[in-house]
Design a protein around this motif. Structure first.
Motif, PDB file in Angstrom:
ATOM      1  N   ALA A   1       0.828  -1.215   0.000  1.00 18.77           N
ATOM      2  CA  ALA A   1       0.000   0.000   0.000  1.00 18.77           C
ATOM      3  C   ALA A   1       0.857   1.257   0.000  1.00 18.77           C
ATOM      4  CB  ALA A   1      -0.920  -0.002   1.218  1.00 18.77           C
ATOM      5  N   ARG A   2       2.020   1.195   0.580  1.00 20.27           N
ATOM      6  CA  ARG A   2       2.878   2.380   0.678  1.00 20.27           C
ATOM      7  C   ARG A   2       3.288   2.903  -0.697  1.00 20.27           C
ATOM      8  NH1 ARG A   2       7.528   1.200   4.567  1.00 20.27           N
ATOM      9  NH2 ARG A   2       8.521   0.315   2.716  1.00 20.27           N
ATOM     10  N   GLN A   3       3.200   2.049  -1.723  1.00 17.46           N
ATOM     11  CA  GLN A   3       3.552   2.489  -3.069  1.00 17.46           C
ATOM     12  C   GLN A   3       2.547   3.482  -3.634  1.00 17.46           C
ATOM     13  OE1 GLN A   3       6.484   1.261  -4.361  1.00 17.46           O
ATOM     14  NE2 GLN A   3       6.700   0.167  -2.419  1.00 17.46           N
ATOM     15  N   ARG A   4       1.311   3.461  -3.093  1.00 19.80           N
ATOM     16  CA  ARG A   4       0.280   4.290  -3.723  1.00 19.80           C
ATOM     17  C   ARG A   4      -0.670   4.960  -2.734  1.00 19.80           C
ATOM     18  NH1 ARG A   4      -1.229  -1.083  -4.039  1.00 19.80           N
ATOM     19  NH2 ARG A   4      -3.279  -1.564  -3.141  1.00 19.80           N
ATOM     20  N   ASP A   5      -0.718   4.470  -1.489  1.00 17.66           N
ATOM     21  CA  ASP A   5      -1.752   4.947  -0.578  1.00 17.66           C
ATOM     22  C   ASP A   5      -1.186   4.961   0.844  1.00 17.66           C
ATOM     23  OD1 ASP A   5      -3.974   5.443   0.972  1.00 17.66           O
ATOM     24  OD2 ASP A   5      -5.278   4.017  -0.071  1.00 17.66           O
ATOM     25  N   LEU A   6      -0.627   6.105   1.258  1.00 14.48           N
ATOM     26  CA  LEU A   6      -0.005   6.171   2.579  1.00 14.48           C
ATOM     27  C   LEU A   6      -0.986   5.929   3.724  1.00 14.48           C
ATOM     28  CD1 LEU A   6       2.630   9.055   2.345  1.00 14.48           C
ATOM     29  CD2 LEU A   6       3.012   6.594   2.369  1.00 14.48           C
ATOM     30  N   PRO A   7      -2.222   6.461   3.683  1.00 15.45           N
ATOM     31  CA  PRO A   7      -3.154   6.158   4.782  1.00 15.45           C
ATOM     32  C   PRO A   7      -3.424   4.655   4.926  1.00 15.45           C
ATOM     33  CG  PRO A   7      -3.906   8.069   3.568  1.00 15.45           C
ATOM     34  CD  PRO A   7      -2.773   7.496   2.778  1.00 15.45           C
ATOM     35  N   ALA A   8      -3.585   3.959   3.793  1.00 13.02           N
ATOM     36  CA  ALA A   8      -3.821   2.514   3.861  1.00 13.02           C
ATOM     37  C   ALA A   8      -2.588   1.793   4.415  1.00 13.02           C
ATOM     38  CB  ALA A   8      -4.165   1.977   2.470  1.00 13.02           C
ATOM     39  N   ALA A   9      -1.411   2.234   4.010  1.00 15.65           N
ATOM     40  CA  ALA A   9      -0.185   1.629   4.524  1.00 15.65           C
ATOM     41  C   ALA A   9      -0.091   1.837   6.030  1.00 15.65           C
ATOM     42  CB  ALA A   9       1.035   2.232   3.825  1.00 15.65           C
ATOM     43  N   GLU A  10      -0.391   3.046   6.466  1.00 14.78           N
ATOM     44  CA  GLU A  10      -0.323   3.342   7.898  1.00 14.78           C
ATOM     45  C   GLU A  10      -1.306   2.487   8.678  1.00 14.78           C
ATOM     46  OE1 GLU A  10       0.015   7.246  10.745  1.00 14.78           O
ATOM     47  OE2 GLU A  10      -1.253   7.372   8.964  1.00 14.78           O
TER      48      GLU A  10
ATOM     49  N   GLY B   1       7.257   4.659  11.254  1.00 16.01           N
ATOM     50  CA  GLY B   1       8.174   5.788  11.205  1.00 16.01           C
ATOM     51  C   GLY B   1       8.564   6.139   9.781  1.00 16.01           C
ATOM     52  N   THR B   2       8.682   5.120   8.936  1.00 19.78           N
ATOM     53  CA  THR B   2       8.995   5.370   7.525  1.00 19.78           C
ATOM     54  C   THR B   2       7.845   6.103   6.840  1.00 19.78           C
ATOM     55  OG1 THR B   2      10.371   3.384   7.475  1.00 19.78           O
ATOM     56  CG2 THR B   2       9.659   4.272   5.356  1.00 19.78           C
ATOM     57  N   VAL B   3       6.620   5.728   7.174  1.00 18.88           N
ATOM     58  CA  VAL B   3       5.456   6.445   6.622  1.00 18.88           C
ATOM     59  C   VAL B   3       5.482   7.913   7.062  1.00 18.88           C
ATOM     60  CG1 VAL B   3       2.943   6.634   6.726  1.00 18.88           C
ATOM     61  CG2 VAL B   3       4.020   4.397   6.412  1.00 18.88           C
ATOM     62  N   ASP B   4       5.793   8.141   8.332  1.00 23.54           N
ATOM     63  CA  ASP B   4       5.873   9.519   8.821  1.00 23.54           C
ATOM     64  C   ASP B   4       6.898  10.328   8.026  1.00 23.54           C
ATOM     65  OD1 ASP B   4       3.990   8.972  10.733  1.00 23.54           O
ATOM     66  OD2 ASP B   4       5.433   8.710  12.363  1.00 23.54           O
ATOM     67  N   GLN B   5       8.035   9.703   7.720  1.00 23.10           N
ATOM     68  CA  GLN B   5       9.044  10.420   6.950  1.00 23.10           C
ATOM     69  C   GLN B   5       8.538  10.783   5.558  1.00 23.10           C
ATOM     70  OE1 GLN B   5      12.851   8.125   7.331  1.00 23.10           O
ATOM     71  NE2 GLN B   5      13.561  10.128   8.022  1.00 23.10           N
ATOM     72  N   LEU B   6       7.835   9.846   4.937  1.00 24.13           N
ATOM     73  CA  LEU B   6       7.303  10.134   3.605  1.00 24.13           C
ATOM     74  C   LEU B   6       6.314  11.294   3.644  1.00 24.13           C
ATOM     75  CD1 LEU B   6       6.696   6.491   2.348  1.00 24.13           C
ATOM     76  CD2 LEU B   6       8.463   8.052   1.555  1.00 24.13           C
ATOM     77  N   ARG B   7       5.587  11.388   4.753  1.00 27.43           N
ATOM     78  CA  ARG B   7       4.511  12.367   4.820  1.00 27.43           C
ATOM     79  C   ARG B   7       4.979  13.715   5.372  1.00 27.43           C
ATOM     80  NH1 ARG B   7       0.448   9.686   7.956  1.00 27.43           N
ATOM     81  NH2 ARG B   7      -0.487   8.919   6.028  1.00 27.43           N
ATOM     82  N   THR B   8       5.691  13.698   6.494  1.00 25.44           N
ATOM     83  CA  THR B   8       6.018  14.972   7.169  1.00 25.44           C
ATOM     84  C   THR B   8       7.482  15.110   7.549  1.00 25.44           C
ATOM     85  OG1 THR B   8       5.602  14.095   9.385  1.00 25.44           O
ATOM     86  CG2 THR B   8       3.704  14.978   8.179  1.00 25.44           C
ATOM     87  N   GLU B   9       8.274  14.067   7.395  1.00 20.86           N
ATOM     88  CA  GLU B   9       9.666  14.017   7.844  1.00 20.86           C
ATOM     89  C   GLU B   9       9.796  13.949   9.364  1.00 20.86           C
ATOM     90  OE1 GLU B   9      11.974  13.255   5.975  1.00 20.86           O
ATOM     91  OE2 GLU B   9      11.012  13.645   4.067  1.00 20.86           O
ATOM     92  N   SER B  10       8.705  13.656  10.060  1.00 19.07           N
ATOM     93  CA  SER B  10       8.789  13.461  11.516  1.00 19.07           C
ATOM     94  C   SER B  10       9.623  12.221  11.823  1.00 19.07           C
ATOM     95  CB  SER B  10       7.384  13.291  12.100  1.00 19.07           C
ATOM     96  OG  SER B  10       7.461  12.858  13.449  1.00 19.07           O
ATOM     97  N   VAL B  11      10.434  12.296  12.874  1.00 15.88           N
ATOM     98  CA  VAL B  11      11.262  11.153  13.268  1.00 15.88           C
ATOM     99  C   VAL B  11      10.815  10.600  14.623  1.00 15.88           C
ATOM    100  CG1 VAL B  11      13.248  11.942  11.946  1.00 15.88           C
ATOM    101  CG2 VAL B  11      12.995  12.671  14.328  1.00 15.88           C
ATOM    102  N   ASP B  12       9.652  11.040  15.124  1.00 18.46           N
ATOM    103  CA  ASP B  12       9.230  10.640  16.465  1.00 18.46           C
ATOM    104  C   ASP B  12       9.056   9.131  16.589  1.00 18.46           C
ATOM    105  OD1 ASP B  12       9.302  13.260  17.159  1.00 18.46           O
ATOM    106  OD2 ASP B  12       7.132  13.587  17.096  1.00 18.46           O
ATOM    107  N   ARG B  13       8.318   8.524  15.636  1.00 17.94           N
ATOM    108  CA  ARG B  13       8.089   7.083  15.751  1.00 17.94           C
ATOM    109  C   ARG B  13       9.351   6.294  15.415  1.00 17.94           C
ATOM    110  NH1 ARG B  13       1.816   5.850  14.051  1.00 17.94           N
ATOM    111  NH2 ARG B  13       2.298   7.086  12.203  1.00 17.94           N
TER     112      ARG B  13
ATOM    113  N   ILE C   1      16.764   8.368  10.993  1.00 15.93           N
ATOM    114  CA  ILE C   1      16.555   9.551  11.827  1.00 15.93           C
ATOM    115  C   ILE C   1      17.452  10.686  11.339  1.00 15.93           C
ATOM    116  CG2 ILE C   1      16.886  10.491  14.148  1.00 15.93           C
ATOM    117  CD1 ILE C   1      16.066   7.663  15.182  1.00 15.93           C
ATOM    118  N   ALA C   2      18.692  10.365  11.024  1.00 18.33           N
ATOM    119  CA  ALA C   2      19.605  11.383  10.499  1.00 18.33           C
ATOM    120  C   ALA C   2      19.066  11.971   9.206  1.00 18.33           C
ATOM    121  CB  ALA C   2      20.995  10.775  10.274  1.00 18.33           C
ATOM    122  N   ALA C   3      18.524  11.113   8.335  1.00 23.76           N
ATOM    123  CA  ALA C   3      17.972  11.603   7.068  1.00 23.76           C
ATOM    124  C   ALA C   3      16.829  12.577   7.323  1.00 23.76           C
ATOM    125  CB  ALA C   3      17.498  10.429   6.217  1.00 23.76           C
ATOM    126  N   GLY C   4      15.943  12.244   8.275  1.00 21.09           N
ATOM    127  CA  GLY C   4      14.835  13.137   8.592  1.00 21.09           C
ATOM    128  C   GLY C   4      15.303  14.463   9.161  1.00 21.09           C
TER     129      GLY C   4
END
Length: 957
Positions: free
Chosen positions: A566-575, A602-614, A638-641
């Motif tokens: 799902a992460r290839q096309r639909d981030l909410p579904a992947a999450e 956490g990878t989904v968060d990076q794709l969406r907002t670059e948050s590193v919290d998770r 985390i460094a990338a974010g």
């Protein structure tokens, strides 16, 4: 007294001295059996203990099957016993990785890479650092010639990493022995990772000095001097043995402090101590000799409580026999148990028995061991295998070796597992029913150790030997599943698919579970082959069966595949899929799958907002379970974010952490960690450090397209942008983009979108549109920053063609998508779009430029801020002259060079907060807070952190 070893002793003392200054090292004392290696090491250990250094000691033992990690486990568990009630909370993060050494620390689930000798070595290094605190410590490992392969691998890792630690590792090795221990020492010495200290035989003078010390006399009878000169051969152990023999038979007696001889000493004694041991044994009563024979079959260190049952003697008689053996210097009493005084003593005792006698006694001992330790835990299984083989029961010995081999696989001691299982194969020759499970276990050991080709070859041979009979169906299914999972781990998708297809029908009571596992593995294969639809279908089927039949681990694997599809096309579904995986893993206590789910979220968060919290949550869990290799990967992400958030100091810290762990564990993440360090240096304006990091990264990965592409587009282009050299930046971005677009990986640094925006601003509309299509087709727009930068570029292109309202709407849409964590890209996009908007007459570029100029000035990106002000001046907008420093920082602190972030840290310190609490308040790591505290100490002249807490209050308004 330590006789004849002054030079060697001084070398080792010098090593302790250097370790006290933080320059540790490894030393190997080599020499033939009986030359005094253990004596020298014991003296060094006593000196270390007297200096207050903790000493951890372990030794390998002789035997047919080496117990995995035996010397290291003895050293660590010995220290744990001595530490008593000491608080070990600081060791929580490394305990899982040390599980193979301390069984009660083994995690409930396997740790990714946690059974690697490198990972265990790193954890052991951290334990030794903890044990030594500021003082350092000494690790003593005796008899490397008998040490198992895993312990040798860990020793190699320690030797390679002790140079910067206040730790000393001191080992012993028989010079005459070959094998893996000898090979390792030669390798370590050859590359200067360890120093060999060779012990030669004593010369005549030292021989007599030792003899006088043994007898506590200033003078020896002349006959004794001649006797030792003729027969001792300069071996300290043999000198002691010969003197003990003379005393035992009354040929050498003491009277009023003087030693005299009785009778001639002309009986020839061989140049080995075997005869001396034999004569002392002969002097013992028969019942004591029978006790010694049984003890020798149990090992150098033996459990004496088994001896009454085997010998037919009562406890009192066995104790008396052991006392007589101690007096004859054949056995040494240690705490609650006994051991032979030397390994060679045990070997001599074993040689005192004829084969039928040894076989009968071994059979009786095996029965006693079975009765006393029915589960044959730990070393008892290996000992039982030795006894069974000595008793002539090869089938029982093979079964015990199979059990020991399986346990070694579970503990991650894969080399020992292979050795033990190969021994089982030899013992089971001619027994097909036993050979099959042995080969399955060996296949598993080979696959897990990365020897996939050998595993497949053995599996193929094994499968060929299994007929189609129904009794073999579960075996065939299990073997195909193991081989398929090994192929998935190795990325050999076609091989994995072939094994899954070959799995036969299994009994009805196993069918549902097997089908779910097959579908989950099949989904992994389809995902690896980019057949996303099939991967999703198989994962859904596996999930359905797993949920109906209570298979939470299979459900987690299926959900992970569905989320990655799902992460290839639909981030909410992947999450949603990963969140469900997290819930299942948490509910069933599956820590590994919980960790993997957090990582994916956490990878989904990076794709969406670059948050590193998770990602930080996942990192903490990885530390807790001891998944050190995954910690390095998470530090990299985390460094990338943080770098994308333009928080270079924190990003640099995380990238350094990743690089450090990658170096220690020899991980493939090292080149990209160096790339992210260089990106942080670029943002800090440290181009020299940037180029040094890039040189190392490119040398390590000369053919890696992602590394080379990121070096140009993510690092060098950033430095050019901050220098306002747009032409050079575009050239560097073009080089980076071409490289990344040829890569099979899916990384998408922001420069892929930023390049399109700059092409549009530079009036290269055709190139901008073509590159927009190329970026979209690559899937890079899954990363919201990339997609949003394309939106800004579209606004520029619309404005140039006169569609001003559409351009303004496109700008507003893009500007609204840029979240607060990527403010740098938002402001740089405003600065760039404003340039085009001013030229084409659309939008509201003046407020954009004013906000951008203030932002970049506050960050310290003065060249970019100046470019914003220059654009404002071109259109006649008055621009105030930039002030010096941050007005939020008190004047006295600004005069000291204190930054706004350091001022914030200082204010929070005044509230009495800890570094951890300050970091949480400012959303930075404790390590970053430590750096700010160090900067404040240097700038304010305070000597201690506590003084800083009151410094702010003393500042005048």
């Amino acid at each position: 007294m330590l006789v004849g070893r002054d030079d060697e002793f001084q070398v080792l003392l010098d090593g302790l001295d250097r370790a006290a200054e933080g320059d540790g090292g490894a030393f190997v004392v080599t020499g033939e059996a009986g030359v005094g290696k253990s004596r020298l090491v014991r003296e060094v250990a006593q000196v270390a203990a007297a200096r207050g250094l903790p000493v951890l000691t372990g030794r390998a033992v002789a035997g047919g099957a080496a117990l995995p990690f035996r010397p290291l486990a003895e050293a660590v568990m010995g220290w744990l016993r001595r530490s008593g009630g000491q608080d070990l909370a600081e060791l929580r993060s490394i305990r899982p990785a040390l599980g193979p050494l301390v069984p009660e620390w083994l995690p409930a689930e396997p740790i990714p890479g946690g059974r690697s000798p490198v990972v265990i070595g790193e954890a052991l290094l951290r334990l030794l650092r903890f044990v030594g605190e500021e003082r350092g410590c000494l690790l003593v490992l005796e008899d490397l010639h008998w040490t198992d392969s895993e312990s040798l691998s860990i020793l190699e890792y320690l030797a390679d990493n002790l140079a910067t630690e206040g730790l000393v590792c001191l080992a012993t090795l028989r010079a005459e022995e070959g094998g893996a221990g000898r090979n390792l020492v030669d390798s370590l010495v050859g590359r200067r990772a360890a120093r060999a200290v060779e012990l030669a035989r004593l010369d005549d003078e030292a021989t007599l000095d030792l003899a006088r010390a043994c007898l506590s006399t200033p003078a020896l009878p002349a006959a004794v001097e001649t006797f030792l000169g003729a027969h001792a051969d300069g071996l300290p152990f043999l000198i002691e043995e010969l003197l003990a023999g003379l005393v035992a038979r009354g040929a050498l007696v003491e009277h009023d402090g003087h030693w005299t001889t009785r009778g001639p000493l002309d009986r020839r004694v061989p140049p080995t101590f075997a005869d001396a041991v034999g004569r002392r044994m002969a002097a013992l009563p028969p019942y004591a000799r029978s006790v010694l024979h049984a003890a020798a079959l149990l090992g150098r260190r033996f459990e004496w409580s088994l001896l009454p049952t085997v010998t037919g003697l009562d406890h009192a008689e066995v104790v008396t026999a052991l006392r007589r053996s101690v007096e004859a210097q054949l056995v040494t009493a240690e705490d609650d148990d006994f051991r032979f005084r030397h390994a060679l003593t045990r070997e001599t005792v074993l040689g005192d028995m004829v084969a039928p006698e040894r076989a009968d006694l071994a059979g009786r001992l095996l029965q006693a061991v079975d009765q006393a330790h029915p589960d044959l835990a730990g070393a008892w299984c290996e000992l039982a295998a030795d006894l069974a083989e000595a008793a002539g029961d090869r089938t029982r010995a093979a079964r015990l070796c199979l059990t020991a081999g399986r346990r070694a696989v579970t503990a991650g001691a894969l080399a020992t597992a292979q050795e033990t299982l190969h021994r089982a194969r030899r013992l089971a020759s001619g027994d097909p029913a036993l050979a099959a499970p042995i080969d399955i276990a060996l296949t598993d050991a080979l696959a897990q150790s990365g020897q996939v080709d050998q595993a497949f070859e053995l599996g193929k041979t094994l499968l060929a030997g299994l007929d189609a009979a129904s009794r073999h169906l579960p075996v065939r299914a299990d073997l195909h599943l193991r081989l398929a999972r090994a192929a998935v781990a190795a990325g050999r998708w076609r091989v994995a698919a072939d094994h899954l297809a070959a799995i036969p029908d299994v009994p009805a009571d196993q069918r549902a579970g097997t089908a779910a596992v097959v579908d989950a593995l099949g989904a992994q294969v389809a995902l690896g082959q980019a057949r996303l639809g099939e991967a999703d279908r198989l994962a859904s089927a596996a999930l359905s069966v797993a949920e109906r039949n209570g298979l939470p681990a299979v459900a987690c694997e299926a959900l992970e595949v569905r989320g990655r599809v799902a992460r290839q096309r639909d981030l909410p579904a992947a999450e949603a899929a990963f969140a469900r995986e997290l819930a299942v893993a948490t509910a069933h206590g599956l820590q590994l799958w919980r960790l993997r789910a957090l990582h994916e979220l956490g990878t989904v968060d990076q794709l969406r907002t670059e948050s590193v919290d998770r990602l930080r949550q996942a990192r903490q869990l990885a530390v807790e379970v001891g998944a050190l290799a995954l910690v390095a990967t998470l530090d990299l992400q985390i460094a990338a974010g943080l770098v994308k958030q333009f928080r270079p100091e924190e990003g640099l810290a995380s990238a350094r952490d990743s690089a450090g762990m990658s170096r220690r564990l020899r991980l493939a993440t090292l080149p990209m960690a160096l790339i992210l360090q260089s990106a942080a240096y670029a943002q800090l304006g440290r181009t020299g450090d940037m180029e040094a990091g890039l040189r190392e990264a490119l040398t390590l990965a000369p053919d890696d397209l992602d590394v080379h592409g990121s070096a140009w587009g993510h690092c060098r282009a950033t430095a050019s942008l901050l220098a306002e050299n747009r032409a050079r930046a575009l050239t560097e971005m073009a080089t980076g983009a071409r490289l990344l677009q040829r890569s099979p990986a899916t990384i998408a640094p922001p420069f892929l979108g930023l390049r399109v925006l700059l092409l549009a601003v530079s009036d290269d509309d055709d190139a901008a549109r073509a590159e927009t299509d190329r970026v979209r087709e690559s899937g890079a727009t899954r990363h919201r920053v990339v997609a949003t930068l394309l939106g800004y570029a579209e606004a520029v292109l619309l404005g140039r063609t006169g569609h001003h309202a559409a351009a303004t709407a496109a700008f507003a849409a893009a500007d609204g998508e840029m979240g607060p964590l990527v403010a740098w890209y938002r402001q740089y996009a405003r600065r760039s779009v404003a340039e085009a908007a001013l030229a084409d007459g659309w939008g509201d570029p003046v407020p954009w430029l004013r906000e951008a100029a203030a932002y970049f000035a506050a960050r310290g990106d003065q060249v970019v801020a100046a470019a914003c002000r220059e654009l404002l001046r071109r259109v006649g907008i008055p621009v105030p002259r930039p002030g010096r420093g941050d007005p939020r920082v008190p004047a006295k602190l600004r005069a000291l060079g204190v930054t706004s972030r350091e001022a914030e840290v200082l204010a929070l310190l005044a509230e009495g907060l800890t570094n951890q609490e300050v970091g949480a308040r400012l959303h930075v790591s404790p390590r970053t807070v430590e750096k700010h505290v160090a900067g404040l100490l240097a700038k304010t002249g305070c000597r201690r952190r506590a003084q800083l807490a009151g410094y702010s209050a003393r500042l005048s308004p």
